[in-house]
Write a protein that holds these residues in place. Sequence first.
Motif, mmCIF file in Angstrom:
data_model
loop_
_atom_site.group_PDB
_atom_site.id
_atom_site.type_symbol
_atom_site.label_atom_id
_atom_site.label_comp_id
_atom_site.label_asym_id
_atom_site.label_seq_id
_atom_site.Cartn_x
_atom_site.Cartn_y
_atom_site.Cartn_z
ATOM 1 N N ILE A 134 -15.036 -62.055 -4.989
ATOM 2 C CA ILE A 134 -16.082 -62.332 -5.966
ATOM 3 C C ILE A 134 -17.163 -63.223 -5.346
ATOM 4 C CG2 ILE A 134 -16.592 -63.289 -8.239
ATOM 5 C CD1 ILE A 134 -14.853 -60.736 -8.231
ATOM 6 N N GLU A 135 -18.399 -62.745 -5.398
ATOM 7 C CA GLU A 135 -19.536 -63.524 -4.915
ATOM 8 C C GLU A 135 -19.953 -64.545 -5.974
ATOM 9 O OE1 GLU A 135 -20.710 -63.210 -1.916
ATOM 10 O OE2 GLU A 135 -19.535 -61.442 -1.351
ATOM 11 N N ILE A 136 -20.603 -65.607 -5.530
ATOM 12 C CA ILE A 136 -20.933 -66.710 -6.430
ATOM 13 C C ILE A 136 -21.816 -66.268 -7.590
ATOM 14 C CG2 ILE A 136 -22.926 -67.438 -5.035
ATOM 15 C CD1 ILE A 136 -22.113 -70.360 -5.768
ATOM 16 N N TYR A 137 -22.666 -65.276 -7.370
ATOM 17 C CA TYR A 137 -23.547 -64.812 -8.430
ATOM 18 C C TYR A 137 -23.039 -63.516 -9.097
ATOM 19 C CZ TYR A 137 -26.723 -68.262 -6.446
ATOM 20 O OH TYR A 137 -27.278 -69.436 -5.991
ATOM 21 N N GLY A 138 -21.792 -63.174 -8.838
ATOM 22 C CA GLY A 138 -21.208 -62.016 -9.481
ATOM 23 C C GLY A 138 -21.543 -60.717 -8.773
ATOM 24 N N PRO A 139 -21.085 -59.588 -9.331
ATOM 25 C CA PRO A 139 -20.336 -59.452 -10.585
ATOM 26 C C PRO A 139 -18.909 -59.970 -10.469
ATOM 27 C CG PRO A 139 -20.457 -57.347 -9.465
ATOM 28 C CD PRO A 139 -21.310 -58.285 -8.673
ATOM 29 N N GLY A 140 -18.300 -60.252 -11.618
ATOM 30 C CA GLY A 140 -16.951 -60.786 -11.652
ATOM 31 C C GLY A 140 -15.902 -59.705 -11.838
ATOM 32 N N TYR A 141 -14.670 -60.159 -12.043
ATOM 33 C CA TYR A 141 -13.547 -59.225 -12.188
ATOM 34 C C TYR A 141 -13.731 -58.297 -13.384
ATOM 35 C CZ TYR A 141 -10.867 -61.927 -8.748
ATOM 36 O OH TYR A 141 -10.434 -62.541 -7.601
ATOM 37 N N ASN A 142 -14.196 -58.854 -14.516
ATOM 38 C CA ASN A 142 -14.376 -58.002 -15.696
ATOM 39 C C ASN A 142 -15.345 -56.869 -15.412
ATOM 40 O OD1 ASN A 142 -12.717 -59.083 -17.816
ATOM 41 N ND2 ASN A 142 -14.081 -60.852 -17.926
ATOM 42 N N ALA A 143 -16.465 -57.205 -14.783
ATOM 43 C CA ALA A 143 -17.478 -56.183 -14.524
ATOM 44 C C ALA A 143 -16.986 -55.156 -13.511
ATOM 45 C CB ALA A 143 -18.765 -56.849 -14.028
ATOM 46 N N ILE A 144 -16.318 -55.619 -12.449
ATOM 47 C CA ILE A 144 -15.868 -54.705 -11.391
ATOM 48 C C ILE A 144 -14.772 -53.777 -11.898
ATOM 49 C CG2 ILE A 144 -14.609 -54.625 -9.206
ATOM 50 C CD1 ILE A 144 -16.290 -57.084 -8.350
ATOM 51 N N TRP A 145 -13.690 -54.346 -12.429
ATOM 52 C CA TRP A 145 -12.592 -53.495 -12.878
ATOM 53 C C TRP A 145 -12.994 -52.691 -14.117
ATOM 54 C CZ3 TRP A 145 -9.095 -52.006 -9.764
ATOM 55 C CH2 TRP A 145 -8.593 -52.850 -8.779
ATOM 56 N N GLY A 146 -13.852 -53.261 -14.960
ATOM 57 C CA GLY A 146 -14.329 -52.513 -16.110
ATOM 58 C C GLY A 146 -15.094 -51.272 -15.704
ATOM 59 N N ALA A 147 -15.968 -51.407 -14.702
ATOM 60 C CA ALA A 147 -16.738 -50.256 -14.231
ATOM 61 C C ALA A 147 -15.845 -49.201 -13.603
ATOM 62 C CB ALA A 147 -17.798 -50.730 -13.231
ATOM 63 N N LEU A 148 -14.854 -49.627 -12.831
ATOM 64 C CA LEU A 148 -13.963 -48.673 -12.175
ATOM 65 C C LEU A 148 -13.125 -47.907 -13.188
ATOM 66 C CD1 LEU A 148 -12.825 -50.862 -9.145
ATOM 67 C CD2 LEU A 148 -14.150 -48.749 -9.014
ATOM 68 N N HIS A 149 -12.527 -48.608 -14.135
ATOM 69 C CA HIS A 149 -11.720 -47.907 -15.144
ATOM 70 C C HIS A 149 -12.583 -46.981 -15.988
ATOM 71 C CE1 HIS A 149 -7.747 -49.580 -14.486
ATOM 72 N NE2 HIS A 149 -8.257 -50.786 -14.387
ATOM 73 N N ALA A 150 -13.789 -47.420 -16.315
ATOM 74 C CA ALA A 150 -14.668 -46.566 -17.125
ATOM 75 C C ALA A 150 -15.002 -45.270 -16.395
ATOM 76 C CB ALA A 150 -15.948 -47.325 -17.480
ATOM 77 N N ARG A 151 -15.202 -45.359 -15.086
ATOM 78 C CA ARG A 151 -15.502 -44.154 -14.314
ATOM 79 C C ARG A 151 -14.356 -43.163 -14.334
ATOM 80 N NH1 ARG A 151 -19.713 -44.620 -10.467
ATOM 81 N NH2 ARG A 151 -19.013 -42.603 -9.688
ATOM 82 N N ARG A 152 -13.134 -43.633 -14.538
ATOM 83 C CA ARG A 152 -11.971 -42.748 -14.582
ATOM 84 C C ARG A 152 -11.525 -42.476 -16.015
ATOM 85 N NH1 ARG A 152 -11.654 -39.433 -11.340
ATOM 86 N NH2 ARG A 152 -9.435 -39.127 -11.726
ATOM 87 N N GLY A 153 -12.339 -42.870 -16.982
ATOM 88 C CA GLY A 153 -12.023 -42.574 -18.374
ATOM 89 C C GLY A 153 -11.093 -43.561 -19.033
ATOM 90 N N GLY A 154 -10.863 -44.712 -18.414
ATOM 91 C CA GLY A 154 -9.963 -45.704 -18.976
ATOM 92 C C GLY A 154 -10.701 -46.856 -19.618
ATOM 93 N N ARG A 155 -9.920 -47.720 -20.281
ATOM 94 C CA ARG A 155 -10.487 -48.897 -20.944
ATOM 95 C C ARG A 155 -9.912 -50.145 -20.317
ATOM 96 N NH1 ARG A 155 -10.860 -49.656 -26.775
ATOM 97 N NH2 ARG A 155 -8.702 -50.345 -26.528
ATOM 98 N N LEU A 156 -10.782 -51.031 -19.833
ATOM 99 C CA LEU A 156 -10.325 -52.258 -19.192
ATOM 100 C C LEU A 156 -9.389 -53.045 -20.097
ATOM 101 C CD1 LEU A 156 -10.545 -54.356 -16.862
ATOM 102 C CD2 LEU A 156 -12.459 -55.367 -18.131
ATOM 103 N N GLU A 157 -9.717 -53.147 -21.386
ATOM 104 C CA GLU A 157 -8.931 -53.983 -22.288
ATOM 105 C C GLU A 157 -7.490 -53.509 -22.416
ATOM 106 O OE1 GLU A 157 -12.027 -51.811 -24.938
ATOM 107 O OE2 GLU A 157 -11.841 -52.492 -22.847
ATOM 108 N N ASP A 158 -7.232 -52.252 -22.130
ATOM 109 C CA ASP A 158 -5.864 -51.734 -22.199
ATOM 110 C C ASP A 158 -5.043 -52.092 -20.969
ATOM 111 O OD1 ASP A 158 -6.484 -50.567 -24.630
ATOM 112 O OD2 ASP A 158 -7.011 -48.637 -23.731
ATOM 113 N N THR A 159 -5.658 -52.682 -19.962
ATOM 114 C CA THR A 159 -4.971 -52.983 -18.706
ATOM 115 C C THR A 159 -4.733 -54.469 -18.492
ATOM 116 O OG1 THR A 159 -6.959 -53.275 -17.327
ATOM 117 C CG2 THR A 159 -6.200 -51.014 -17.704
ATOM 118 N N LEU A 160 -5.249 -55.323 -19.364
ATOM 119 C CA LEU A 160 -5.259 -56.760 -19.090
ATOM 120 C C LEU A 160 -3.915 -57.415 -19.382
ATOM 121 C CD1 LEU A 160 -8.726 -57.659 -20.647
ATOM 122 C CD2 LEU A 160 -8.199 -57.183 -18.242
#
Length: 329
Positions: A134-160
């Motif tokens: 994670i870089e100091i100015y982001g993006p953070g874990y939510n943004a990174i993993w959220g984008a990846l799961h969304a690209r595969r049709g998943g929901r980040l909130e279901d994985t936390l």
Amino acid sequence: MRCNILIVAQKGRLTHEAALFAATLRHSAPSWAGRLIVAEPQPGPRWPDDPRIPAGPQRDLLEELGAEITPFETCHFGSSYPQGNKIEALAAMPEGPFVFFDTDTVITSELADLEIDFTRPAASMKREGTWPEIEIYGPGYNAIWGALHARRGGRLEDTLDLSWPDEHWRRYLYFNAGWFFGADPAAFHRAFRDAALMVRDDPPEEILCQTLDPWLDQVALPLAIHELGGGRPGGAGGIADGVFDGSHSYHYRFMPLMYATAPDHVIAAVTAATAPNRIKKVLKDHEPFKRFLYQPKGAKARALFDRDDLPRKEQAIRNRLKREGLWVR
């Protein structure tokens, strides 16, 4: 439990490790009745040298121990990213539930006694927060993993894992790819392959500055497992936590680390499995095995550490082993 086991081997170190894996499997799990598939990459444009297991005592021992050496084609990865073998080898698996293990693993207890729900895939939690950085100015874990799961049709909130705070790496679905399992190897292959190719070839902008080598397989694996309805062991994944990488298997990676850190039951199982002369005469041809399995270096490495009070960082363990002349790869 009935399932098949997949490991990947090719010429060099992996051939020796596959022989040790097979020896410990047959010793520690004599009632397990599945097929041991040793997947072997084939020559082609993605391999500058022939990667196949050469004829000789290691290949003979594998076959004697019931391994089915099975070819697979390298379509997407090869020598530029050999970790991709575990993705592509799934295409060579027979139908039915399977467990994949990295070749530098030993089996330490009877697998036939396990209860696994293969319809809920899971993978190894023996990992550190290696990706993303994670870089100091982001993006953070939510943004990174959220984008990846969304690209595969998943929901980040279901994985936390909500027992960890927001933006702590353990809150997010992340595995070591040292073992994983599923009900359908063809479906797992498609999900794992497609996730890896998306991450490598068509990534979301949130990860454009991230390093993917050697982490690509570990980035893609949670996307595939979530897509297939699985999750963490002991949670959404269909296996109790602490079975693999615990009571029934051990991912040692390097002989010095195994002797320095593994629980006593692991060393006892490995010692017993490698004692027969027909096993010993083959394994001792590999220098790390000779020094640690059959010479005093294993005992010397073990005497340096208290397994109940190991250094927090693995690098500290490696450094001490190196200072004592006990590091070999």
